[in-house]
Design an enzyme around this catalytic site. Structure first.
Site, mmCIF file in Angstrom:
data_model
loop_
_atom_site.group_PDB
_atom_site.id
_atom_site.type_symbol
_atom_site.label_atom_id
_atom_site.label_comp_id
_atom_site.label_asym_id
_atom_site.label_seq_id
_atom_site.Cartn_x
_atom_site.Cartn_y
_atom_site.Cartn_z
ATOM 1 N N CYS A 51 -23.923 3.298 -14.242
ATOM 2 C CA CYS A 51 -22.972 4.411 -14.236
ATOM 3 C C CYS A 51 -23.603 5.682 -14.810
ATOM 4 O O CYS A 51 -23.969 5.738 -15.992
ATOM 5 C CB CYS A 51 -21.727 4.039 -15.042
ATOM 6 S SG CYS A 51 -20.541 5.379 -15.143
ATOM 7 N N GLU A 61 0.827 -1.211 0.000
ATOM 8 C CA GLU A 61 0.000 0.000 0.000
ATOM 9 C C GLU A 61 0.864 1.265 0.000
ATOM 10 O O GLU A 61 0.553 2.246 -0.666
ATOM 11 C CB GLU A 61 -0.935 0.011 1.219
ATOM 12 C CG GLU A 61 -2.145 -0.887 1.072
ATOM 13 C CD GLU A 61 -3.051 -0.460 -0.090
ATOM 14 O OE1 GLU A 61 -3.235 0.743 -0.308
ATOM 15 O OE2 GLU A 61 -3.545 -1.356 -0.803
ATOM 16 N N CYS A 89 -11.841 1.173 -15.565
ATOM 17 C CA CYS A 89 -12.192 2.597 -15.453
ATOM 18 C C CYS A 89 -10.902 3.404 -15.319
ATOM 19 O O CYS A 89 -10.671 4.097 -14.342
ATOM 20 C CB CYS A 89 -13.116 2.827 -14.248
ATOM 21 S SG CYS A 89 -13.942 4.424 -14.309
ATOM 22 N N CYS A 138 -15.412 1.441 -21.120
ATOM 23 C CA CYS A 138 -16.782 1.254 -20.629
ATOM 24 C C CYS A 138 -17.453 0.022 -21.225
ATOM 25 O O CYS A 138 -18.295 -0.603 -20.571
ATOM 26 C CB CYS A 138 -17.616 2.497 -20.920
ATOM 27 S SG CYS A 138 -16.959 3.974 -20.130
ATOM 28 N N CYS A 154 -17.098 -2.814 -18.953
ATOM 29 C CA CYS A 154 -17.237 -2.503 -17.527
ATOM 30 C C CYS A 154 -18.408 -3.259 -16.881
ATOM 31 O O CYS A 154 -19.532 -3.199 -17.375
ATOM 32 C CB CYS A 154 -17.433 -0.999 -17.348
ATOM 33 S SG CYS A 154 -17.632 -0.548 -15.615
HETATM 34 S S1 SF4 Z 1 -19.073 2.621 -17.288
HETATM 35 FE FE1 SF4 Z 1 -18.620 4.132 -15.739
HETATM 36 S S2 SF4 Z 1 -17.556 3.035 -14.115
HETATM 37 FE FE2 SF4 Z 1 -17.529 1.757 -15.944
HETATM 38 S S3 SF4 Z 1 -15.598 2.248 -16.983
HETATM 39 FE FE3 SF4 Z 1 -17.158 3.568 -17.859
HETATM 40 S S4 SF4 Z 1 -17.033 5.408 -16.639
HETATM 41 FE FE4 SF4 Z 1 -15.978 3.837 -15.465
#
Ligand code: SF4
Length: 368
Positions: free
Chosen positions: A210, A40, A195, A201, A204
């Site tokens: 989102c 970390e 992200c 996206c 994602c």
């Molecule tokens: S959908 Fe939203 S959370 Fe997912 S990668 Fe795109 S911006 Fe990021």
């Protein structure tokens, strides 16, 4: 915007993490408090790929908290050399000593106690508690700030107090009571793998909820730090080589930039050179000072223009702190200094120096 129902993120994120998360990170195998803490601290402002070899080397040299606490600070700084943000290494060492002295060498599980230790902020304390002790403790590092600000469409630069408080509230509301260790790693992985600054996206797992994706505003968040001109500081760095090609180095003050590392004398103006050189020997034993082309090194708050100045001693120096070229790679040196020395050693091995300047040392590796 009022917070949505809790745990919008956790179910899809945990399902994705089980399939696609980074399960092979070395600090996960096993995720002991010592390994998690070390990772970390190293990962603050630093990419995983950069951290990996440092992490392995640290564990080889300091396999336990006790070994790290007992080591001299110089040895810790040497291993840290090149990772940057050296206050982290000094705090790491102080933290190890505090844990051994005041906590019997055992990491506290409570993040409110962890946060009192040197170099451990709230997010790091919570990350250790979550990953090493599976405690429910929200985290808010750079990756998580990016995910949350996009997912919940939080406007404004996350460096401001108001935006940070909003993001902490979302982080807290979204952290599940079950599997907090997995959730913590999952949201960090989402920020690192999907992200990213340029978001993927289409791949994602939380795209459906989102807000930024829905409104086509992903690229607008998180808002960048307000632009301000970084001032340029100019300094002359004095490189004094003895007759064997060894370099004069001295410890820098413990605090401030590059605190505790070794360094060369730093001058604001060239006329200051005289008084520094007086400490080394009579003027007849010194070559004329030779300024080389300047180069720039960037800090968060300013830019530093460094003009290397080379001086060669022909006589015996009055001081002893000279380091042979063979030792330079392993010394705790600031990154731009190390870069400059690498250029010199490369040029030396190729028997030429860029810019037509031949400021180097005679044959031989010098004293150890
Ligand atoms: S959908 Fe939203 S959370 Fe997912 S990668 Fe795109 S911006 Fe990021």
């Amino acid at each position: 915007m009022s917070p949505p129902p809790a745990l919008a993120l956790a179910p899809p994120l945990l399902a994705w993490f089980a399939q696609a998360g980074r399960h092979d990170l070395p600090w996960k195998q096993p995720a002991t408090p010592y390994r998690v803490w070390l990772s970390e601290i190293m990962l603050q402002q630093t990419q995983v790929q950069t951290v990996l070899p440092y992490f392995e080397r640290f564990l080889e040299t300091f396999p336990t908290l006790e070994a790290l606490a007992a080591a001299p600070l110089d040895a810790v700084l040497s291993l840290w050399s090149g990772l940057g943000y050296y206050a982290r290494a000094r705090n790491l060492h102080r933290c190890a000593q505090t844990l051994v002295r005041d906590h019997g060498g055992v990491f506290p599980e409570d993040p409110e106690i962890l946060v009192t230790l040197p170099g451990i902020g709230q997010s790091t304390a919570n990350a250790i508690a979550a990953q090493a002790f599976n405690r429910r403790a929200p985290i808010l590092d750079g990756n998580v700030k990016r995910v949350l600000s996009r997912y919940f469409a939080v406007d404004g630069w996350p460096g401001t107090r108001a935006v940070t408080e909003t993001l902490w509230a979302y982080a807290d509301a979204e952290t599940p009571g079950h599997a907090p260790a997995a959730y913590t790693q999952a949201i960090m992985d989402l920020g690192a793998l999907i992200c990213r600054r340029k978001a993927h996206c289409a791949r994602c797992p939380v795209q459906a909820g989102c807000a930024s994706f829905r409104t086509g505003t992903v690229d607008q968040r998180p808002a960048p730090r307000p632009k301000r001109e970084r001032p340029l500081k100019r300094r002359f760095f004095l490189f004094v080589f003895d007759a064997d090609g060894a370099l004069w180095l001295a410890p820098r003050p413990p605090e401030g930039i590059w605190g505790g590392l070794l360094g060369v004398p730093e001058l604001e103006t060239l006329p200051e050179l005289g008084s520094v050189l007086e400490t080394l020997g009579p003027p007849s034993s010194l070559s004329p000072a030779q300024p080389l082309p300047p180069f720039e090194h960037g800090f968060t708050h300013f830019r530093l223009e460094i003009t290397p100045v080379h001086v060669h001693l022909t006589g015996r120096p009055k001081v002893e702190a000279f380091y042979a070229p063979a030792t330079w790679e392993t010394l705790p040196l600031p990154a731009p200094l190390k870069r400059h020395l690498r250029t010199l050693t490369t040029a030396r091995s190729q028997s030429h120096v860029e810019n037509g300047v031949l400021p180097l040392f005679p044959k031989g590796t010098g004293r150890a």
